[in-house]
Design an enzyme around this catalytic site. Structure first.
Site, PDB file in Angstrom:
ATOM      1  N   LYS A 217       0.823  -1.207   0.000  1.00 46.99           N
ATOM      2  CA  LYS A 217       0.000   0.000   0.000  1.00 46.99           C
ATOM      3  C   LYS A 217       0.868   1.273   0.000  1.00 46.99           C
ATOM      4  CE  LYS A 217      -3.856  -2.315   2.399  1.00 46.99           C
ATOM      5  NZ  LYS A 217      -4.732  -2.255   3.597  1.00 46.99           N
TER       6      LYS A 217
ATOM      7  N   TYR B  48     -12.487  -1.920  -3.242  1.00 47.43           N
ATOM      8  CA  TYR B  48     -12.945  -1.976  -1.848  1.00 47.43           C
ATOM      9  C   TYR B  48     -14.466  -1.838  -1.730  1.00 47.43           C
ATOM     10  CZ  TYR B  48      -8.277  -2.000   0.272  1.00 47.43           C
ATOM     11  OH  TYR B  48      -7.030  -2.361   0.695  1.00 47.43           O
TER      12      TYR B  48
ATOM     13  N   ASN C 113      -1.839   0.257   7.031  1.00 49.80           N
ATOM     14  CA  ASN C 113      -1.256  -1.008   7.503  1.00 49.80           C
ATOM     15  C   ASN C 113      -0.428  -1.735   6.458  1.00 49.80           C
ATOM     16  OD1 ASN C 113      -3.311  -1.891   5.930  1.00 49.80           O
ATOM     17  ND2 ASN C 113      -4.442  -2.944   7.529  1.00 49.80           N
TER      18      ASN C 113
ATOM     19  N   HIS D 144      -1.946  -5.453   1.701  1.00 51.46           N
ATOM     20  CA  HIS D 144      -3.229  -6.158   1.544  1.00 51.46           C
ATOM     21  C   HIS D 144      -2.964  -7.634   1.296  1.00 51.46           C
ATOM     22  CE1 HIS D 144      -7.254  -7.063  -0.117  1.00 51.46           C
ATOM     23  NE2 HIS D 144      -6.605  -7.772  -1.027  1.00 51.46           N
TER      24      HIS D 144
HETATM   25  P1  IDP Z   1      -7.714  -6.658   5.886  1.00 53.27           P
HETATM   26  O1  IDP Z   1      -6.921  -5.698   5.008  1.00 53.27           O
HETATM   27  O2  IDP Z   1      -6.902  -7.174   7.034  1.00 53.27           O
HETATM   28  O3  IDP Z   1      -8.404  -7.745   5.094  1.00 53.27           O
HETATM   29  P2  IDP Z   1     -10.314  -5.360   6.073  1.00 53.27           P
HETATM   30  O4  IDP Z   1     -11.240  -5.501   7.228  1.00 53.27           O
HETATM   31  O5  IDP Z   1     -10.654  -6.089   4.799  1.00 53.27           O
HETATM   32  O6  IDP Z   1      -8.856  -5.782   6.591  1.00 53.27           O
HETATM   33  O7  IDP Z   1     -10.171  -3.816   5.774  1.00 53.27           O
HETATM   34  C1  IDP Z   1      -9.589  -3.348   4.565  1.00 53.27           C
HETATM   35  C2  IDP Z   1      -8.674  -2.193   4.876  1.00 53.27           C
HETATM   36  O8  IDP Z   1      -9.449  -1.102   5.388  1.00 53.27           O
HETATM   37  C3  IDP Z   1      -7.649  -2.469   5.996  1.00 53.27           C
HETATM   38  O9  IDP Z   1      -6.526  -3.181   5.565  1.00 53.27           O
HETATM   39  C4  IDP Z   1      -7.319  -1.056   6.446  1.00 53.27           C
HETATM   40  O10 IDP Z   1      -6.439  -0.403   5.522  1.00 53.27           O
HETATM   41  C5  IDP Z   1      -8.693  -0.386   6.363  1.00 53.27           C
HETATM   42  N1  IDP Z   1      -9.398  -0.485   7.671  1.00 53.27           N
HETATM   43  C6  IDP Z   1      -9.955  -1.598   8.217  1.00 53.27           C
HETATM   44  N2  IDP Z   1     -10.528  -1.339   9.413  1.00 53.27           N
HETATM   45  C7  IDP Z   1     -10.326  -0.025   9.619  1.00 53.27           C
HETATM   46  C8  IDP Z   1     -10.707   0.861  10.703  1.00 53.27           C
HETATM   47  O11 IDP Z   1     -11.332   0.472  11.689  1.00 53.27           O
HETATM   48  N3  IDP Z   1     -10.316   2.176  10.558  1.00 53.27           N
HETATM   49  C9  IDP Z   1      -9.629   2.636   9.470  1.00 53.27           C
HETATM   50  N4  IDP Z   1      -9.263   1.837   8.443  1.00 53.27           N
HETATM   51  C10 IDP Z   1      -9.612   0.531   8.521  1.00 53.27           C
HETATM   52 MG    MG Z   2      -9.880  -7.635   3.643  1.00 56.89          MG
END
Ligand code: IDP
Ligand code: MG
Length: 139
Positions: A11, A51, A114, A117
């Site tokens: 990312k 997304y 984070n 992905h």
């Molecule tokens: P993942 O990437 O671990 O599969 P997902 O729940 O699919 O997690 O969420 C997609 C992306 O959305 C996350 O990697 C992160 O960048 C963002 N995200 C997820 N939860 C939050 C939150 O509570 N606050 C802000 N961004 C979030």
């Molecule tokens: Mg995800």
């Protein structure tokens, strides 16, 4: 039987902070073969499609701003049990909870930024690979 393909994206924060090389080394050292890879920058249109599953979440707007804020590296990978093994390699969404030594534990700063992905199912892995590599893959 579990599939042998997954999709990942380094990312914008991972690219900006200079972690591409370190992350690729960890991925390859853990037995994943790179099938296709390119550096790109997602348009808002592409980000919203990628997304779409999160469009009702309160963090959606922040997520679209973040993921379109700079270049990303998109990669399709091959390994036995690829999806599950790769999710384990990257660690939990929130880096504070991510397994020590996982990619998010090593490089990520927050639950929103984070670093990486990883597909969450075989079906999504194939959809995400086809989304980013709509033409024939290299292998
Ligand atoms: P993942 O990437 O671990 O599969 P997902 O729940 O699919 O997690 O969420 C997609 C992306 O959305 C996350 O990697 C992160 O960048 C963002 N995200 C997820 N939860 C939050 C939150 O509570 N606050 C802000 N961004 C979030
Ligand atoms: Mg995800």
């Amino acid at each position: 039987m579990k599939g042998n393909r997954t999709f990942t994206m380094i990312k914008p924060d991972g690219v900006k902070k200079g972690h591409i090389g370190s992350i690729l080394k960890i991925i390859c050292d853990n037995g994943f073969k790179i099938i296709s890879m390119k550096m790109t920058r997602l348009s808002i249109f592409e980000a919203k499609l990628f997304y779409k599953i999160h469009e009702k979440r309160e963090f959606y707007k922040e997520l679209i701003n973040y993921i379109t804020s700079g270049p990303v590296v998109v990669i399709s990978l091959q390994k036995e049990n690829a999806v599950e093994d790769f999710r384990s390699l990257i660690g939990s969404t929130d880096p504070k909870l991510a397994r020590p030594g996982s990619i998010r534990n090593l490089f990520a700063e927050s639950i929103s930024e984070n670093v990486i992905h990883g597909s969450d199912s075989d079906e999504n892995a194939i959809n995400e690979i086809n989304f980013h590599f709509p033409n024939k893959e290299l292998f």
